[in-house]
Design a protein around this motif. Structure first.
Motif, PDB file in Angstrom:
ATOM      1  N   GLU A 169     -20.377   5.023  15.113  1.00  0.00           N
ATOM      2  CA  GLU A 169     -21.150   5.457  13.949  1.00  0.00           C
ATOM      3  C   GLU A 169     -21.538   6.933  14.077  1.00  0.00           C
ATOM      4  O   GLU A 169     -21.478   7.685  13.111  1.00  0.00           O
ATOM      5  CB  GLU A 169     -22.420   4.603  13.777  1.00  0.00           C
ATOM      6  CG  GLU A 169     -22.149   3.156  13.463  1.00  0.00           C
ATOM      7  CD  GLU A 169     -21.844   2.325  14.715  1.00  0.00           C
ATOM      8  OE1 GLU A 169     -22.112   2.778  15.849  1.00  0.00           O
ATOM      9  OE2 GLU A 169     -21.303   1.225  14.543  1.00  0.00           O
ATOM     10  N   TYR A 170     -21.965   7.326  15.291  1.00  0.00           N
ATOM     11  CA  TYR A 170     -22.313   8.728  15.541  1.00  0.00           C
ATOM     12  C   TYR A 170     -21.106   9.617  15.275  1.00  0.00           C
ATOM     13  O   TYR A 170     -21.202  10.622  14.579  1.00  0.00           O
ATOM     14  CB  TYR A 170     -22.801   8.904  16.984  1.00  0.00           C
ATOM     15  CG  TYR A 170     -22.739  10.341  17.446  1.00  0.00           C
ATOM     16  CD1 TYR A 170     -23.726  11.239  17.091  1.00  0.00           C
ATOM     17  CD2 TYR A 170     -21.670  10.810  18.200  1.00  0.00           C
ATOM     18  CE1 TYR A 170     -23.656  12.562  17.487  1.00  0.00           C
ATOM     19  CE2 TYR A 170     -21.585  12.123  18.598  1.00  0.00           C
ATOM     20  CZ  TYR A 170     -22.587  13.000  18.237  1.00  0.00           C
ATOM     21  OH  TYR A 170     -22.514  14.312  18.623  1.00  0.00           O
ATOM     22  N   GLN A 203     -20.307   9.863  11.573  1.00  0.00           N
ATOM     23  CA  GLN A 203     -21.298  10.672  10.860  1.00  0.00           C
ATOM     24  C   GLN A 203     -21.120  12.157  11.170  1.00  0.00           C
ATOM     25  O   GLN A 203     -21.161  12.994  10.265  1.00  0.00           O
ATOM     26  CB  GLN A 203     -22.718  10.229  11.223  1.00  0.00           C
ATOM     27  CG  GLN A 203     -23.792  10.953  10.441  1.00  0.00           C
ATOM     28  CD  GLN A 203     -25.186  10.461  10.794  1.00  0.00           C
ATOM     29  OE1 GLN A 203     -25.367   9.621  11.669  1.00  0.00           O
ATOM     30  NE2 GLN A 203     -26.182  10.996  10.118  1.00  0.00           N
ATOM     31  N   ARG A 260     -18.038  13.408   9.395  1.00  0.00           N
ATOM     32  CA  ARG A 260     -18.295  13.497   7.948  1.00  0.00           C
ATOM     33  C   ARG A 260     -19.077  14.777   7.632  1.00  0.00           C
ATOM     34  O   ARG A 260     -18.749  15.498   6.698  1.00  0.00           O
ATOM     35  CB  ARG A 260     -19.064  12.250   7.499  1.00  0.00           C
ATOM     36  CG  ARG A 260     -19.045  11.985   6.040  1.00  0.00           C
ATOM     37  CD  ARG A 260     -19.614  10.622   5.640  1.00  0.00           C
ATOM     38  NE  ARG A 260     -20.734  10.126   6.442  1.00  0.00           N
ATOM     39  CZ  ARG A 260     -20.662   9.148   7.341  1.00  0.00           C
ATOM     40  NH1 ARG A 260     -19.525   8.523   7.561  1.00  0.00           N
ATOM     41  NH2 ARG A 260     -21.722   8.755   8.009  1.00  0.00           N
TER      42      ARG A 260
END
Length: 144
Positions: free
Chosen positions: A3-4, A7, A10
Motif C-alpha cells: 500500500e505504501y 501510494q 501514485r
C-alpha cells in the motif's frame, strides 16, 4: 508495504504529470506572445485573456504540485521513521534502498552483493520487523 509503495508511486506520478502539464502550458504561452522564432507572421496584439488563463492554470498546477509534494514528503518521513526503528543494519539498508530510494531489486542485489534469494529473505525479515514495530508503536499510543 504494498500500500505504501502504491501510494508513493501514485503521488510521484501525479507530481510528474503536473510538471509535464506546466511545461506544455509554458510552451503554449511562449507561442501566444509571438516570441517564438519561426517564419509565421506574428500577431500584432496577443490575446491577453488566453495568456491570463494559461498563467492561472500554471499557478493552480504549481499549487497542486506543492500540496502533493507535501503529502509525498510526509509519507516518506513516516516510512523513514519506521525504517530507522529496524534493528538489523542489512534489513534497514535494504528497506531504505527499496522504499526511500525506490531502487529496483536488481540494483539492490548489485549494491548489497547478495543473491536474489538472500535479498528476498532479508526483505521478508525486514517487513516482519516493520510490522512488529507498527504493532508496538500502536500499542504504545493506545490505538491497539
Amino acid at each position: 508495504m504494498k500500500e505504501y509503495w502504491e501510494q508513493a508511486e501514485r503521488l510521484r506520478r501525479r507530481i510528474n504529470r503536473k510538471i509535464h502539464e506546466i511545461h506544455l502550458l509554458r510552451q503554449r504561452a511562449e507561442g501566444m506572445n509571438g516570441s517564438g522564432i519561426n517564419d509565421m507572421p506574428r500577431t500584432v496584439s496577443p490575446d491577453r485573456s488566453k495568456m491570463e488563463g494559461t498563467v492561472f492554470k500554471i499557478m493552480a498546477l504549481e499549487q497542486d504540485i506543492q500540496e502533493t509534494q507535501e503529502e509525498y514528503d510526509a509519507l516518506i518521513a513516516d516510512m523513514e521513521t519506521r525504517i530507522n526503528a529496524v534493528q538489523d543494519g542489512d534489513a534497514r539498508d535494504l528497506l531504505r534502498k527499496r522504499y526511500l530510494e525506490f531502487l529496483p531489486w536488481s540494483e539492490i542485489m548489485k549494491e548489497m552483493g547478495y543473491s536474489k534469494s538472500h535479498v528476498f529473505r532479508l526483505h521478508s525479515t525486514a517487513v516482519a520487523a516493520l510490522k512488529s514495530w507498527d504493532i508496538m508503536g500502536l500499542a504504545n499510543t493506545g490505538n491497539v
